[in-house]
Design a protein around this motif. Structure first.
Motif, PDB file in Angstrom:
ATOM      1  N   ASP A 118      62.279  32.927  25.067  1.00  0.00           N
ATOM      2  CA  ASP A 118      62.265  33.205  26.256  1.00  0.00           C
ATOM      3  C   ASP A 118      60.712  33.202  26.868  1.00  0.00           C
ATOM      4  N   GLN A 119      59.661  33.130  25.797  1.00  0.00           N
ATOM      5  CA  GLN A 119      58.217  33.197  26.416  1.00  0.00           C
ATOM      6  C   GLN A 119      57.677  32.013  26.998  1.00  0.00           C
ATOM      7  N   ALA A 120      56.877  32.064  28.093  1.00  0.00           N
ATOM      8  CA  ALA A 120      56.470  30.696  28.369  1.00  0.00           C
ATOM      9  C   ALA A 120      55.536  30.061  27.556  1.00  0.00           C
ATOM     10  N   ILE A 121      55.609  28.793  27.431  1.00  0.00           N
ATOM     11  CA  ILE A 121      54.833  27.801  26.862  1.00  0.00           C
ATOM     12  C   ILE A 121      53.682  27.260  27.748  1.00  0.00           C
ATOM     13  N   ASP A 122      52.510  27.385  27.314  1.00  0.00           N
ATOM     14  CA  ASP A 122      51.384  26.898  27.971  1.00  0.00           C
ATOM     15  C   ASP A 122      50.853  25.602  27.250  1.00  0.00           C
ATOM     16  N   PRO A 123      51.190  24.483  27.595  1.00  0.00           N
ATOM     17  CA  PRO A 123      50.770  23.111  26.878  1.00  0.00           C
ATOM     18  C   PRO A 123      49.326  23.071  26.849  1.00  0.00           C
ATOM     19  N   ASP A 124      48.783  23.645  28.089  1.00  0.00           N
ATOM     20  CA  ASP A 124      47.160  23.002  28.355  1.00  0.00           C
ATOM     21  C   ASP A 124      46.511  24.099  27.402  1.00  0.00           C
ATOM     22  N   GLY A 125      46.947  25.346  26.957  1.00  0.00           N
ATOM     23  CA  GLY A 125      46.175  26.288  25.767  1.00  0.00           C
ATOM     24  C   GLY A 125      46.613  26.102  24.473  1.00  0.00           C
ATOM     25  N   MET A 126      47.461  25.027  24.101  1.00  0.00           N
ATOM     26  CA  MET A 126      48.251  25.259  22.802  1.00  0.00           C
ATOM     27  C   MET A 126      48.193  23.994  22.167  1.00  0.00           C
ATOM     28  N   ILE A 127      47.890  23.813  20.947  1.00  0.00           N
ATOM     29  CA  ILE A 127      48.077  22.583  19.956  1.00  0.00           C
ATOM     30  C   ILE A 127      48.808  22.735  18.769  1.00  0.00           C
ATOM     31  N   TYR A 128      49.597  22.023  18.233  1.00  0.00           N
ATOM     32  CA  TYR A 128      50.447  22.088  16.992  1.00  0.00           C
ATOM     33  C   TYR A 128      49.787  21.062  15.958  1.00  0.00           C
ATOM     34  N   VAL A 129      49.637  21.462  14.809  1.00  0.00           N
ATOM     35  CA  VAL A 129      49.163  20.633  13.804  1.00  0.00           C
ATOM     36  C   VAL A 129      50.240  20.683  12.575  1.00  0.00           C
ATOM     37  N   ALA A 130      51.038  19.483  12.365  1.00  0.00           N
ATOM     38  CA  ALA A 130      52.157  19.636  11.640  1.00  0.00           C
ATOM     39  C   ALA A 130      51.755  18.879  10.283  1.00  0.00           C
ATOM     40  N   GLY A 131      52.120  19.698   9.330  1.00  0.00           N
ATOM     41  CA  GLY A 131      52.006  18.912   7.655  1.00  0.00           C
ATOM     42  C   GLY A 131      52.820  17.860   7.484  1.00  0.00           C
ATOM     43  N   HIS A 132      52.747  17.471   6.194  1.00  0.00           N
ATOM     44  CA  HIS A 132      53.554  16.449   5.903  1.00  0.00           C
ATOM     45  C   HIS A 132      54.175  16.424   4.283  1.00  0.00           C
ATOM     46  N   ALA A 133      55.026  16.398   4.113  1.00  0.00           N
ATOM     47  CA  ALA A 133      55.640  16.509   2.611  1.00  0.00           C
ATOM     48  C   ALA A 133      56.804  15.695   2.533  1.00  0.00           C
ATOM     49  N   PRO A 134      57.195  15.001   1.135  1.00  0.00           N
ATOM     50  CA  PRO A 134      58.377  14.313   1.001  1.00  0.00           C
ATOM     51  C   PRO A 134      59.688  15.063   1.186  1.00  0.00           C
ATOM     52  N   GLU A 135      59.684  16.224   0.890  1.00  0.00           N
ATOM     53  CA  GLU A 135      60.858  16.920   0.865  1.00  0.00           C
ATOM     54  C   GLU A 135      60.819  18.441   1.691  1.00  0.00           C
ATOM     55  N   THR A 136      61.633  18.616   2.816  1.00  0.00           N
ATOM     56  CA  THR A 136      61.624  19.852   3.348  1.00  0.00           C
ATOM     57  C   THR A 136      63.098  20.263   3.437  1.00  0.00           C
ATOM     58  N   PRO A 137      63.271  21.514   3.189  1.00  0.00           N
ATOM     59  CA  PRO A 137      64.656  22.014   3.335  1.00  0.00           C
ATOM     60  C   PRO A 137      65.055  21.860   4.420  1.00  0.00           C
ATOM     61  N   SER A 138      66.470  21.342   4.785  1.00  0.00           N
ATOM     62  CA  SER A 138      67.056  20.972   6.176  1.00  0.00           C
ATOM     63  C   SER A 138      68.579  21.342   6.400  1.00  0.00           C
ATOM     64  N   ASP A 139      69.030  21.927   5.494  1.00  0.00           N
ATOM     65  CA  ASP A 139      70.286  22.518   5.487  1.00  0.00           C
ATOM     66  C   ASP A 139      71.054  23.087   4.348  1.00  0.00           C
ATOM     67  N   VAL A 140      72.111  23.643   4.588  1.00  0.00           N
ATOM     68  CA  VAL A 140      72.861  24.118   3.462  1.00  0.00           C
ATOM     69  C   VAL A 140      74.362  23.918   3.607  1.00  0.00           C
ATOM     70  N   LYS A 141      75.011  23.590   2.617  1.00  0.00           N
ATOM     71  CA  LYS A 141      76.303  23.182   2.712  1.00  0.00           C
ATOM     72  C   LYS A 141      77.290  23.829   1.577  1.00  0.00           C
ATOM     73  N   GLU A 142      78.394  24.374   1.701  1.00  0.00           N
ATOM     74  CA  GLU A 142      79.221  24.906   0.546  1.00  0.00           C
ATOM     75  C   GLU A 142      79.985  23.824  -0.171  1.00  0.00           C
ATOM     76  N   ALA A 143      79.417  23.541  -1.308  1.00  0.00           N
ATOM     77  CA  ALA A 143      79.575  22.324  -2.011  1.00  0.00           C
ATOM     78  C   ALA A 143      80.823  22.656  -3.213  1.00  0.00           C
TER      79      ALA A 143
END
Length: 245
Positions: A118-143
């Protein structure tokens, strides 16, 4: 308060603003870091370590946002009942509660996430740096069960991975609407704050809000995922490789 100062900026390095599936892996005793820690600890095994870790509010607040609601006990009871292969190594997370509180640590973590959302986002004062890797956990299933040499089949929890993340945080779970995003190709989550090639670029972002350094780019790196059913965002994990991660 920080960005209210003239010229101030907040640069986030892979911040899990909507949580991380790596935390789910940790709490069901499948995370590689937990297994490594257990090898180094001569007095506590994985289950004993998790008995402490699973009550940390800071850990619980990093659970991913998902329709199943990982801030409620129901999904954890179902996963635990299904996980015949590993359930003796973990228990339900966040079941303790602070003194005089009517909500468990798990429920309070959900409240903390709602407050942050619920907190306000200030795009003018914020920057995001995203890394990159071949595999990132994204879900879990009952197998379904996997056949063992002795004892037949045992049901288990199967994790899936996406190429759209930094090994710990999916881009969709980190990026914020309207906030400028820069990508660091080939640099995983744990290296974003210690990779020398990024130091100058991050300084540029703090001082000027932009950079011409080649270590960062505005376009998302090409990420190829193997499809899981009809969902192209997920790729089935090669279990032996993930188990050793």
């Amino acid at each position: 308060r920080m960005v209210a100062r003239d010229g101030a900026r907040l640069v986030m390095l892979g911040t899990p603003n909507r949580g991380s599936w790596e935390i789910v892996r940790l709490l069901v005793s499948q995370a590689g870091t937990l297994k490594q820690l257990a090898l180094l600890d001569l007095t506590n095994d994985r289950r004993e370590l998790l008995e402490v870790i699973r009550e940390f509010p800071g850990v619980l607040e990093l659970l991913p946002e998902d329709p199943r609601d990982f801030f409620a006990e129901g999904v954890w009871k179902r996963l635990h009942a299904h996980d015949e292969a590993e359930r003796d190594q973990w228990g339900l997370p966040g079941q303790g509660r602070p003194a005089a509180a009517d909500r468990t640590w798990l429920r309070q973590a959900g409240q903390a996430r709602e407050w942050l959302r619920d907190q306000a986002i200030d795009p003018d004062g914020m920057i995001y740096v995203a890394g990159h890797a071949p595999e990132t956990p994204s879900d879990v299933k009952e197998a379904k069960g996997r056949r063992w040499w002795f004892g037949g089949e045992r049901k288990r929890l199967q994790f899936f991975v996406s190429g759209r993340g930094d090994s710990s945080v999916l881009w969709d779970d980190g990026l914020l609407p309207g906030v400028p995003t820069w990508y660091a190709p080939g640099i995983g989550h744990g290296d974003l704050a210690k990779e020398p090639a990024l130091f100058g670029a991050v300084e540029d972002l703090l001082v000027r809000g932009r950079t011409e350094a080649r270590s960062l780019q505005r376009e998302a790196p090409v990420a190829r995922d193997l499809p899981l059913g009809e969902d192209p965002e997920h790729a089935a994990v090669v279990e032996d490789r993930l188990a050793g991660a």
